[in-house]
Structures are given as C-alpha cells and as structure tokens.
Design a protein around this motif. Structure first.
Motif, short mmCIF file in Angstrom:
data_model
loop_
_atom_site.label_atom_id
_atom_site.label_comp_id
_atom_site.label_asym_id
_atom_site.label_seq_id
_atom_site.Cartn_x
_atom_site.Cartn_y
_atom_site.Cartn_z
N GLY A 200 0.86 -1.22 -0.11
CA GLY A 200 0.15 -0.18 -0.10
C GLY A 200 0.91 1.23 0.03
O GLY A 200 2.10 1.22 -0.18
N ASP A 201 0.17 2.41 0.31
CA ASP A 201 0.89 3.62 0.31
C ASP A 201 1.57 3.94 1.67
O ASP A 201 0.89 4.26 2.68
CB ASP A 201 -0.25 4.73 0.19
N LEU A 202 2.93 3.57 1.70
CA LEU A 202 3.62 4.00 2.76
C LEU A 202 3.78 5.41 3.46
O LEU A 202 4.37 5.61 4.32
CB LEU A 202 4.88 3.20 2.99
N ALA A 203 3.48 6.27 2.64
CA ALA A 203 3.46 7.81 2.78
C ALA A 203 2.87 8.02 4.33
O ALA A 203 2.98 8.96 4.75
CB ALA A 203 2.87 8.52 1.70
N VAL A 204 1.94 7.12 4.55
CA VAL A 204 1.10 7.33 5.65
C VAL A 204 2.03 7.21 6.81
O VAL A 204 1.88 8.10 7.85
CB VAL A 204 -0.06 6.42 5.83
N GLU B 93 5.45 8.00 6.89
CA GLU B 93 6.02 9.41 6.69
C GLU B 93 5.46 10.48 7.43
O GLU B 93 5.92 11.01 8.15
CB GLU B 93 6.58 9.47 5.51
N GLU B 94 4.06 10.65 7.29
CA GLU B 94 3.09 11.70 7.63
C GLU B 94 3.20 11.64 9.19
O GLU B 94 3.19 12.36 9.66
CB GLU B 94 1.89 11.64 6.99
N ARG C 26 13.16 -2.10 -2.73
CA ARG C 26 12.74 -0.93 -3.65
C ARG C 26 13.68 0.08 -3.62
O ARG C 26 13.32 1.15 -4.24
CB ARG C 26 11.19 -0.51 -3.24
#
Length: 274
Positions: A8-12, A14-15, A144
């Motif tokens: 999924g989106d691992l930016a969550v 980072e936020e 990655r």
C-alpha cells in the motif's frame, strides 16, 4: 497482513513521523528547560520530555496504522526491558528512536533525527530517518531502494586509494575493551572519528559522504533504520565475525556498515585483527 501493508501507500507512515516531530520535538528544540532533561545511566545518556512524548505519539499512531503490530521504543525498553522481546516474536514490530542524537538536541544543534523501522520475524522491511531541523526525510523499503526527500540514494564506492572516513562509537559510550577493539581502525588509510547521531551517520553512508562506520553496541532503535537505508542504497554490513547483523541482538561486536562490500570487509578485517 504485512505484505498487503507494504504493497500500500507507505506515505502514511512518513506523515506520522513528521506529525510526531512537529507536535513533540520541534516546539522544544532550543526551548528545553532544565527540568525537562534527565540523566538515564550517566551524564552522557540523556532523555528529554521530547523523547518521551514523541515516542508515545509514534506508538499510538503506528499501531493504529498497522493493527496487531508491536512497538519497541528506546524509552519503553528503558522502563521495561521485556518490551525488547517483541523483536523475536511473530507480530510486525515498529522500532522507534524518537530523538536519536539527544545530546545534540539538548545543545540546540541540528544533528538529531527520528528513526522508525518496520521489521517482521527479524527481517527489516522499511525505514524512515527524519531530521526535522534539517528538513531531510530518508525512506528505504526492502527491495525498492532508498530515497532522500524523494531523490534516489546511491552510496557508491570510495575512490581507489582514498583514505577511508569512518565514524566509530563515541568514546563517551565505550568500555575500555571496546575502545581497544576500535583502535584497530587507527591505521594507515583509515581516518576514524567519533560518531554523532547514529541515524545521520548511516544516512551519510547512504548518500556517499561517509565511507563506513564501526559501532560497539547493538540496540535495535539506533541501527535498524540505518542498516536498511544503507543496504537499499547499495551498501553492506557485517559483524566482526563475518555474519549479518541481527536486530534482535546476540551479535559479535563491533560491527560495521559501509558504502560497498569491499569496504565493509576491509573494516571487518581490521576490527578482527586479521
């Protein structure tokens, strides 16, 4: 569960790291009162209110992001050493150092960072190294690659014949036996120096600004994020016994990480007295 999360989106994550730093660390940067700084195990082992509150913030947010996960944080382990055992369990584990480089933070210097890594059954899967005072966010995901503020990181290799710049365990944190082991690096072709924030030393290797490091302690919160960052930037690591570093502990020490495998092996050989 863990595979779906990583897909999924691992930016969550980072936020979440940015929010913890913004809420609990940066408002106290250069604003600490004397009573907000406490010695843990001596004058060189400090903890501040920012460390404690940032870890609490991250513990709540990270376990909400990945239900069923555990957190191994520096301050939680200090309060209850059995927390460390989660690294050997079956649940995904967030490894957290809320303020890596507390001495620098206390002095009002920018060389500190927040370290978060995600591991499962001893394998490092992702990491975040955030230096809020420098506005630098390094992210690594297993297989990655690694980035710094969105730009790919490549450690590269030292120039042939160049003197190796190597960060080592700070003398204030080493026993006499550890000092003697690290003295092997004080030789022709190597320029050792005491380390600052461990997380930022790993980042320096990943961006090709430091050739290697040699550390004599193995607390996972200091090393997990950086080891994955270096690996995904093309670097290498090894213990003095020639084995991969195990985040759950039980490593032969010192260990080293470096820009490439040849440099790591050269440093290992020196540390082993070969």
């Amino acid at each position: 569960m863990i595979d779906d999360f990583l897909a999924g989106d691992l930016a969550v994550v980072e936020e979440a790291v940015r929010k913890a730093a913004a809420a609990e660390i940066m408002p106290r940067f250069r604003q600490l009162a004397a009573h907000e700084i406490v010695e843990k195990n001596g004058p060189h082992d400090l903890v501040t209110v920012a460390d404690r509150l940032a870890e609490e913030h991250l513990t709540a947010s990270l376990t909400a992001i990945l239900p069923g996960s555990a957190v191994v944080g520096e301050e939680a382990v200090h309060a209850d050493p059995t927390v460390y055992e989660a690294l050997s369990g079956d649940a995904p584990v967030w490894i957290v150092d809320p303020v890596d480089g507390t001495r620098q933070f206390v002095r009002g210097e920018a060389g500190f960072c927040t370290l978060v890594a995600l591991a499962h059954r001893g394998e490092l899967l992702a990491s975040w190294t955030y230096a809020p005072a420098l506005d630098e966010m390094a992210v690594a995901v297993r297989g990655r690659g690694a980035t710094l503020n969105g730009t790919p990181l490549r450690a590269g290799s030292p120039a042939p014949g160049a003197v190796l710049e190597v960060a080592t365990s700070h003398p204030d944190y080493t026993t006499p036996d550890q000092k003697r082991a690290l003295l092997a690096l004080d030789t022709e072709g190597v320029r050792p120096r005491p380390c600052g924030s461990a997380g930022l030393e790993y980042l320096a290797i990943a961006r090709g600004e430091l050739d290697g490091l040699a550390f004599s302690w193995e607390y996972a919160w200091d090393h997990a994020a950086g080891l994955l960052l270096v690996a995904e930037a093309g670097g290498a690591q090894t213990t003095v016994a020639g084995e991969p570093f195990k985040i759950a502990g039980g490593n032969a020490l010192p260990f080293t990480a470096a820009r490439d495998a040849a440099t790591a092996e050269r440093l290992r050989g020196l540390l082993a007295g070969e």
